[in-house]
Design a protein around this motif. Structure first.
Motif, PDB file in Angstrom:
ATOM      1  N   ASP A  23       0.815  -1.213   0.000  1.00 26.78           N
ATOM      2  CA  ASP A  23       0.000   0.000   0.000  1.00 26.78           C
ATOM      3  C   ASP A  23       0.849   1.263   0.000  1.00 26.78           C
ATOM      4  OD1 ASP A  23      -2.155  -1.690   0.045  1.00 26.78           O
ATOM      5  OD2 ASP A  23      -2.575  -1.435   2.186  1.00 26.78           O
ATOM      6  N   HIS A  24       2.092   1.151   0.440  1.00 23.14           N
ATOM      7  CA  HIS A  24       2.989   2.308   0.486  1.00 23.14           C
ATOM      8  C   HIS A  24       3.992   2.315  -0.662  1.00 23.14           C
ATOM      9  CE1 HIS A  24       1.335   2.459   4.572  1.00 23.14           C
ATOM     10  NE2 HIS A  24       1.715   3.716   4.595  1.00 23.14           N
ATOM     11  N   GLY A  25       3.758   1.492  -1.685  1.00 19.56           N
ATOM     12  CA  GLY A  25       4.631   1.498  -2.852  1.00 19.56           C
ATOM     13  C   GLY A  25       5.994   0.899  -2.599  1.00 19.56           C
ATOM     14  N   LEU A 144      -2.148  -5.359  -8.468  1.00 16.23           N
ATOM     15  CA  LEU A 144      -1.263  -5.287  -7.307  1.00 16.23           C
ATOM     16  C   LEU A 144       0.011  -4.512  -7.618  1.00 16.23           C
ATOM     17  CD1 LEU A 144      -1.653  -8.959  -6.042  1.00 16.23           C
ATOM     18  CD2 LEU A 144      -2.399  -6.902  -4.826  1.00 16.23           C
ATOM     19  N   GLY A 145       0.393  -4.467  -8.893  1.00 13.68           N
ATOM     20  CA  GLY A 145       1.624  -3.789  -9.299  1.00 13.68           C
ATOM     21  C   GLY A 145       1.461  -2.302  -9.529  1.00 13.68           C
ATOM     22  N   GLN A 146       0.324  -1.738  -9.164  1.00 10.17           N
ATOM     23  CA  GLN A 146       0.153  -0.287  -9.335  1.00 10.17           C
ATOM     24  C   GLN A 146       0.906   0.461  -8.239  1.00 10.17           C
ATOM     25  OE1 GLN A 146      -1.309   0.998 -12.154  1.00 10.17           O
ATOM     26  NE2 GLN A 146      -1.123  -1.213 -12.567  1.00 10.17           N
ATOM     27  N   ARG A 147       1.726   1.402  -8.670  1.00  4.64           N
ATOM     28  CA  ARG A 147       2.533   2.189  -7.730  1.00  4.64           C
ATOM     29  C   ARG A 147       2.544   3.642  -8.195  1.00  4.64           C
ATOM     30  NH1 ARG A 147       8.203   3.589  -7.473  1.00  4.64           N
ATOM     31  NH2 ARG A 147       8.876   3.841  -5.294  1.00  4.64           N
ATOM     32  N   PHE A 148       1.937   4.498  -7.406  1.00  2.00           N
ATOM     33  CA  PHE A 148       1.894   5.936  -7.715  1.00  2.00           C
ATOM     34  C   PHE A 148       1.363   6.188  -9.128  1.00  2.00           C
ATOM     35  CE2 PHE A 148       5.782   5.612  -4.861  1.00  2.00           C
ATOM     36  CZ  PHE A 148       5.047   5.850  -3.700  1.00  2.00           C
ATOM     37  N   GLY A 149       0.309   5.449  -9.499  1.00  2.00           N
ATOM     38  CA  GLY A 149      -0.331   5.672 -10.781  1.00  2.00           C
ATOM     39  C   GLY A 149       0.328   5.017 -11.967  1.00  2.00           C
ATOM     40  N   GLN A 150       1.361   4.203 -11.723  1.00  2.00           N
ATOM     41  CA  GLN A 150       2.069   3.522 -12.802  1.00  2.00           C
ATOM     42  C   GLN A 150       2.158   2.027 -12.486  1.00  2.00           C
ATOM     43  OE1 GLN A 150       3.294   4.999 -15.650  1.00  2.00           O
ATOM     44  NE2 GLN A 150       2.418   6.940 -14.973  1.00  2.00           N
ATOM     45  N   GLU A 189       8.742   7.851 -10.548  1.00  2.00           N
ATOM     46  CA  GLU A 189       8.847   7.593 -11.983  1.00  2.00           C
ATOM     47  C   GLU A 189       9.476   6.239 -12.299  1.00  2.00           C
ATOM     48  OE1 GLU A 189      10.920  10.858 -13.684  1.00  2.00           O
ATOM     49  OE2 GLU A 189       9.322  12.314 -13.266  1.00  2.00           O
ATOM     50  N   PHE A 190       9.958   5.524 -11.289  1.00  2.00           N
ATOM     51  CA  PHE A 190      10.469   4.175 -11.523  1.00  2.00           C
ATOM     52  C   PHE A 190       9.268   3.271 -11.781  1.00  2.00           C
ATOM     53  CE2 PHE A 190      11.739  -0.025  -9.608  1.00  2.00           C
ATOM     54  CZ  PHE A 190      12.538  -0.411 -10.680  1.00  2.00           C
ATOM     55  N   ALA A 191       9.083   2.862 -13.025  1.00  3.45           N
ATOM     56  CA  ALA A 191       7.868   2.145 -13.411  1.00  3.45           C
ATOM     57  C   ALA A 191       8.122   1.333 -14.667  1.00  3.45           C
ATOM     58  CB  ALA A 191       6.719   3.136 -13.640  1.00  3.45           C
ATOM     59  N   GLY A 192       7.155   0.515 -15.013  1.00  2.00           N
ATOM     60  CA  GLY A 192       7.204  -0.278 -16.225  1.00  2.00           C
ATOM     61  C   GLY A 192       7.054  -1.759 -15.929  1.00  2.00           C
ATOM     62  N   ILE A 193       6.763  -2.524 -16.967  1.00  2.00           N
ATOM     63  CA  ILE A 193       6.787  -3.984 -16.895  1.00  2.00           C
ATOM     64  C   ILE A 193       8.164  -4.392 -17.399  1.00  2.00           C
ATOM     65  CG2 ILE A 193       5.719  -6.116 -17.742  1.00  2.00           C
ATOM     66  CD1 ILE A 193       3.110  -4.466 -18.056  1.00  2.00           C
ATOM     67  N   ILE A 237      15.451  -1.442  -1.710  1.00  2.56           N
ATOM     68  CA  ILE A 237      14.366  -0.463  -1.752  1.00  2.56           C
ATOM     69  C   ILE A 237      13.009  -1.123  -1.547  1.00  2.56           C
ATOM     70  CG2 ILE A 237      13.224   1.260  -3.217  1.00  2.56           C
ATOM     71  CD1 ILE A 237      15.900   1.566  -4.693  1.00  2.56           C
ATOM     72  N   PHE A 238      12.849  -2.350  -2.069  1.00  2.00           N
ATOM     73  CA  PHE A 238      11.540  -2.987  -2.104  1.00  2.00           C
ATOM     74  C   PHE A 238      11.529  -4.327  -1.376  1.00  2.00           C
ATOM     75  CE2 PHE A 238      11.883  -0.488  -6.039  1.00  2.00           C
ATOM     76  CZ  PHE A 238      10.751   0.307  -5.949  1.00  2.00           C
TER      77      PHE A 238
END
Length: 395
Positions: A23-25, A144-150, A189-193, A237-238
Motif C-alpha cells: 500500500d505504500h509502494g 497489485l503492481g500499481q505504484r503511484f499511478g504507474q 517515476e520508476f515504473a514499467g513492466i 528499496i523494495f
C-alpha cells in the motif's frame, strides 16, 4: 511474530507487513513462468519450453525427455532409446532440471560456430510466438503492481501477457527489457513492466534478445552484471515477492544466488517473499525456500494452483484503489452483519484489522458509523477500538 491476514476461506494467510508495504509502494513483484501456466494462457514452464525446442530441432529426443519426466519412469542412464553420448548428456541435465545448461549444450551441438545466426533461438522464437490470452493471475498482478499511478512489475517471462492485461485493465502498459530497464529507485517515476530476461515483440513494438542458455545467464548475472546490479538495488528499496516459481527453476537459482551473495555483505536488504505451491502435508518445500533467505507463503497447489490465483485476486480487490471503493464498502457491510465468533468471523476480523490499520482517522470514524448503523455485534467495535489503540498509525 508477524501478524497474518486471512482474506477468505481456504486462502493462505498473508503477512500484514507485506500488505502494508504494498500500500505504500514498497513492494516489487517478480513474476515467473507459473503465472502464464493457467488457462487460457497455458504457456509452458522452462522445462516445457526446452521440450518444445527439442521437438523442433531434434525430434528423436522427445521420447526420452518425456520418459525421464514420468514418475517412476526410467532414469537418463536407462532410457532405452539409441542416443549419442552428447544427447544422453543433455538428457542428464534435463532430468536434473538444469534447463539453461541443456539449451547451452544444444545450441553448441546444433549451431557450432557462435558467430552464425542461432538455429536454437529461431526455434525458441517459433515455439514462443503463439497467440495466447492473459489469465486472471495476470490481471491480479497488474492491479497489485500499481505504484503511484504507474504499473511496476518485474518478470523473467518472455511473453507480453502482463502488458496485454495492463492495457485491457486500462493501466499503463509500457514494457522494457535488458539494457532499457530503468535503475531501481524510490522515485515515483520508476515504473514499467520490466523483462529482465528479455521479451518477445508485441505487434509494432520490438522485442529483445532472450536469456536462454547458461552462457546467457552467466553473461547477464556474472560478467556484465546487468540483472545482478538491478537486483542488488531493488532488494534494498523494495520487499521482493516471487510469484510463479518453484525452488529448482533455473531463473530462481540465479536470482536467489545474486541476492544471497549481497546479503552476506550488507544488512539493509528488505524482506523477501515467495508464493510456494505445496502438496498436502508437505513442509519441506517451504523450509527449502526459508533456508535461502526467503519467507515462504505456502498455498495448496491442488487444482492447477487455483489457490494462488484466488488469493492474489482477492488481495487485488481490497487494496486502496478508487476502483475497489464500492467493493470494499460492500464487504464491510457484509462484515458488520456477521457473528465475529461464527465460521466466517475469523477471516472477517483479520481483514478488519488490516483495513483499520491503513485508514486515517476520518475513515475510521466512517467505519464506526457504518458498524453502528448496521447494528453490528458490539465485538466488532471492540475489535476496532483495540486495533486503533494498539496498531501503529501509518499514513
Amino acid at each position: 511474530m508477524t501478524t497474518s491476514i486471512v482474506l477468505g476461506k481456504d486462502l493462505p494467510p498473508l503477512p500484514m507487513d507485506l500488505l502494508t508495504a504494498r500500500d505504500h509502494g514498497e513492494v516489487l513483484f517478480i513474476v515467473g513462468a507459473g503465472a502464464s501456466y493457467p488457462a487460457p494462457s497455458s504457456l509452458p514452464d522452462f522445462g516445457g519450453l526446452v521440450a518444445d525446442i527439442y521437438a523442433e530441432l531434434d525430434p528423436a529426443m522427445s521420447g526420452p525427455l518425456a520418459a525421464v519426466q514420468k514418475k517412476g519412469g526410467p532414469t537418463w542412464e536407462t532410457v532405452p532409446d539409441l542416443l549419442t553420448h552428447q544427447q544422453r548428456t543433455e538428457l542428464k541435465f534435463f532430468a536434473q532440471h538444469e534447463y539453461d545448461v541443456v539449451l547451452g549444450m544444444l545450441e553448441r551441438r546444433i549451431d557450432g560456430d557462435p558467430s552464425k545466426a542461432s538455429t536454437l533461438r529461431r526455434a525458441a522464437q517459433t515455439v514462443l510466438d503463439r497467440t495466447v490470452e492473459p489469465n486472471p493471475l495476470h490481471s491480479a498482478l497488474v492491479r497489485l503492481g500499481q505504484r503511484f499511478g504507474q504499473t511496476l512489475l518485474v518478470t523473467t517471462n518472455f511473453d507480453r501477457l502482463l502488458s496485454i492485461a495492463a492495457k485491457r485493465e486500462k493501466y499503463s502498459d509500457s514494457a522494457f527489457a535488458l539494457g532499457e530497464i530503468p535503475n531501481p529507485s524510490r522515485n515515483t517515476e520508476f515504473a514499467g513492466i520490466l523483462h529482465i530476461h528479455g521479451m518477445l515483440p508485441l505487434k509494432s513494438q520490438r522485442g529483445s534478445a532472450l536469456i536462454l542458455t547458461d552462457q546467457d545467464f552467466g553473461d547477464a548475472y556474472l560478467r556484465r552484471h546487468i540483472v545482478t546490479s538491478f537486483l542488488y538495488d531493488a532488494a534494498r528499496i523494495f520487499h521482493l515477492v516471487l510469484v510463479g516459481y518453484s525452488a529448482n527453476d533455473s531463473p530462481v537459482r540465479y536470482l536467489l544466488n545474486a541476492i544471497a551473495a549481497d546479503e552476506r555483505h550488507f544488512n539493509d536488504l528488505k524482506p523477501r517473499y515467495a508464493f510456494v505451491g505445496c502438496e498436502a502435508g508437505d513442509d519441506r518445500t517451504a523450509i527449502e525456500w526459508q533456508s535461502r533467505g526467503i519467507t515462504p507463503i505456502p498455498y495448496d497447489r491442488a487444482n492447477k494452483h487455483k489457490a494462488l490465483g484466488d488469493v492474489l485476486s482477492r488481495w487485488s480487490e481490497i487494496i486502496p484503489d478508487k476502483r475497489n471503493t464500492a467493493r470494499v464498502q460492500t464487504y464491510l457491510k457484509t462484515v458488520a452483519k456477521l457473528d465475529p465468533d461464527g465460521p466466517d468471523g475469523v477471516a472477517a476480523q483479520s481483514f478488519l484489522r488490516y483495513y483499520i490499520s491503513r485508514c486515517n482517522p476520518s475513515e475510521q470514524a466512517e467505519l464506526a458509523r457504518l458498524l453502528a448503523s448496521s447494528k453490528a455485534s458490539p465485538k466488532w467495535l471492540t475489535t476496532m477500538n483495540q486495533v486503533v489503540r494498539d496498531a501503529p498509525r501509518r499514513r
